[in-house]
Design a protein around this motif. Structure first.
Motif, PDB file in Angstrom:
ATOM      1  N   ALA A  75      -0.235  -1.266   7.613  1.00 35.01           N
ATOM      2  CA  ALA A  75      -1.101  -0.090   7.473  1.00 35.01           C
ATOM      3  C   ALA A  75      -2.297  -0.204   8.411  1.00 35.01           C
ATOM      4  O   ALA A  75      -2.665   0.764   9.077  1.00 35.01           O
ATOM      5  CB  ALA A  75      -1.559   0.062   6.030  1.00 35.01           C
ATOM      6  N   ARG A 113       0.854  -1.190   0.000  1.00 37.88           N
ATOM      7  CA  ARG A 113       0.000   0.000   0.000  1.00 37.88           C
ATOM      8  C   ARG A 113       0.887   1.235   0.000  1.00 37.88           C
ATOM      9  O   ARG A 113       1.768   1.374   0.843  1.00 37.88           O
ATOM     10  CB  ARG A 113      -0.909   0.031   1.227  1.00 37.88           C
ATOM     11  CG  ARG A 113      -1.857  -1.130   1.306  1.00 37.88           C
ATOM     12  CD  ARG A 113      -2.869  -1.051   0.187  1.00 37.88           C
ATOM     13  NE  ARG A 113      -3.794  -2.173   0.265  1.00 37.88           N
ATOM     14  CZ  ARG A 113      -4.384  -2.696  -0.782  1.00 37.88           C
ATOM     15  NH1 ARG A 113      -4.146  -2.214  -1.981  1.00 37.88           N
ATOM     16  NH2 ARG A 113      -5.207  -3.700  -0.643  1.00 37.88           N
ATOM     17  N   CYS A 128       2.887   8.147   8.379  1.00 35.49           N
ATOM     18  CA  CYS A 128       3.972   7.314   7.863  1.00 35.49           C
ATOM     19  C   CYS A 128       4.985   7.037   8.978  1.00 35.49           C
ATOM     20  O   CYS A 128       5.429   7.964   9.660  1.00 35.49           O
ATOM     21  CB  CYS A 128       4.659   8.016   6.696  1.00 35.49           C
ATOM     22  SG  CYS A 128       6.095   7.120   6.058  1.00 35.49           S
ATOM     23  N   GLN A 133      -0.307  -4.012   3.729  1.00 35.62           N
ATOM     24  CA  GLN A 133      -1.658  -3.782   4.239  1.00 35.62           C
ATOM     25  C   GLN A 133      -1.750  -4.096   5.732  1.00 35.62           C
ATOM     26  O   GLN A 133      -2.392  -3.372   6.483  1.00 35.62           O
ATOM     27  CB  GLN A 133      -2.668  -4.631   3.461  1.00 35.62           C
ATOM     28  CG  GLN A 133      -4.095  -4.515   3.938  1.00 35.62           C
ATOM     29  CD  GLN A 133      -4.718  -3.165   3.655  1.00 35.62           C
ATOM     30  OE1 GLN A 133      -4.327  -2.483   2.720  1.00 35.62           O
ATOM     31  NE2 GLN A 133      -5.684  -2.781   4.455  1.00 35.62           N
ATOM     32  N   LEU A 171      -6.824   2.816   3.117  1.00 37.38           N
ATOM     33  CA  LEU A 171      -6.024   3.779   2.367  1.00 37.38           C
ATOM     34  C   LEU A 171      -6.750   4.169   1.097  1.00 37.38           C
ATOM     35  O   LEU A 171      -7.381   3.343   0.453  1.00 37.38           O
ATOM     36  CB  LEU A 171      -4.661   3.184   2.009  1.00 37.38           C
ATOM     37  CG  LEU A 171      -3.716   2.954   3.175  1.00 37.38           C
ATOM     38  CD1 LEU A 171      -2.457   2.258   2.690  1.00 37.38           C
ATOM     39  CD2 LEU A 171      -3.355   4.254   3.840  1.00 37.38           C
ATOM     40  N   LEU A 185       1.549   5.038   0.657  1.00 44.73           N
ATOM     41  CA  LEU A 185       1.086   6.176   1.448  1.00 44.73           C
ATOM     42  C   LEU A 185       1.221   7.403   0.555  1.00 44.73           C
ATOM     43  O   LEU A 185       2.326   7.884   0.298  1.00 44.73           O
ATOM     44  CB  LEU A 185       1.921   6.312   2.725  1.00 44.73           C
ATOM     45  CG  LEU A 185       1.931   5.081   3.631  1.00 44.73           C
ATOM     46  CD1 LEU A 185       2.849   5.307   4.822  1.00 44.73           C
ATOM     47  CD2 LEU A 185       0.531   4.721   4.074  1.00 44.73           C
ATOM     48  N   CYS A 240      -3.011   2.402  11.443  1.00 42.13           N
ATOM     49  CA  CYS A 240      -4.206   3.241  11.315  1.00 42.13           C
ATOM     50  C   CYS A 240      -5.224   2.853  12.382  1.00 42.13           C
ATOM     51  O   CYS A 240      -5.755   1.748  12.373  1.00 42.13           O
ATOM     52  CB  CYS A 240      -4.812   3.088   9.927  1.00 42.13           C
ATOM     53  SG  CYS A 240      -6.148   4.247   9.617  1.00 42.13           S
ATOM     54  N   ILE A 287      -3.406   8.255   8.239  1.00 45.97           N
ATOM     55  CA  ILE A 287      -2.366   7.361   8.735  1.00 45.97           C
ATOM     56  C   ILE A 287      -1.054   8.146   8.702  1.00 45.97           C
ATOM     57  O   ILE A 287      -0.801   8.899   7.761  1.00 45.97           O
ATOM     58  CB  ILE A 287      -2.283   6.067   7.890  1.00 45.97           C
ATOM     59  CG1 ILE A 287      -1.265   5.092   8.469  1.00 45.97           C
ATOM     60  CG2 ILE A 287      -1.991   6.356   6.439  1.00 45.97           C
ATOM     61  CD1 ILE A 287      -1.290   3.722   7.802  1.00 45.97           C
TER      62      ILE A 287
END
Length: 65
Positions: A37, A23, A50, A34, A64, A25, A41, A48
């Motif tokens: 992420a 995914r 980084c 994922q 996302l 960003l 999140c 989200i």
């Protein structure tokens, strides 16, 4: 891990495992899997952060964009 794996969990990306799907960003261009992420999140949060440069990326309903 480089371009073929997640630098957060050190797992290789995989199209066969949804949690290992890469995914991007969009706020900064970094890529994480994922699974990472989702772990980063928090529910109800609209962005989200980084883990590499702390730049924010918008998310919709925990996904996302």
């Amino acid at each position: 891990m480089g371009e073929y794996g997640c630098n957060v969990c050190n797992e290789e990306y995989s199209a066969l495992d949804e949690k290992r799907t890469p995914r991007v960003l969009t706020g900064c261009g970094h890529t994480i899997c994922q699974g990472c992420a989702q772990a980063i999140c928090k529910p109800g949060v609209s962005h989200i952060i980084c883990p590499f440069d702390r730049v924010s990326t918008p998310v919709a309903r925990g996904k996302l964009l």
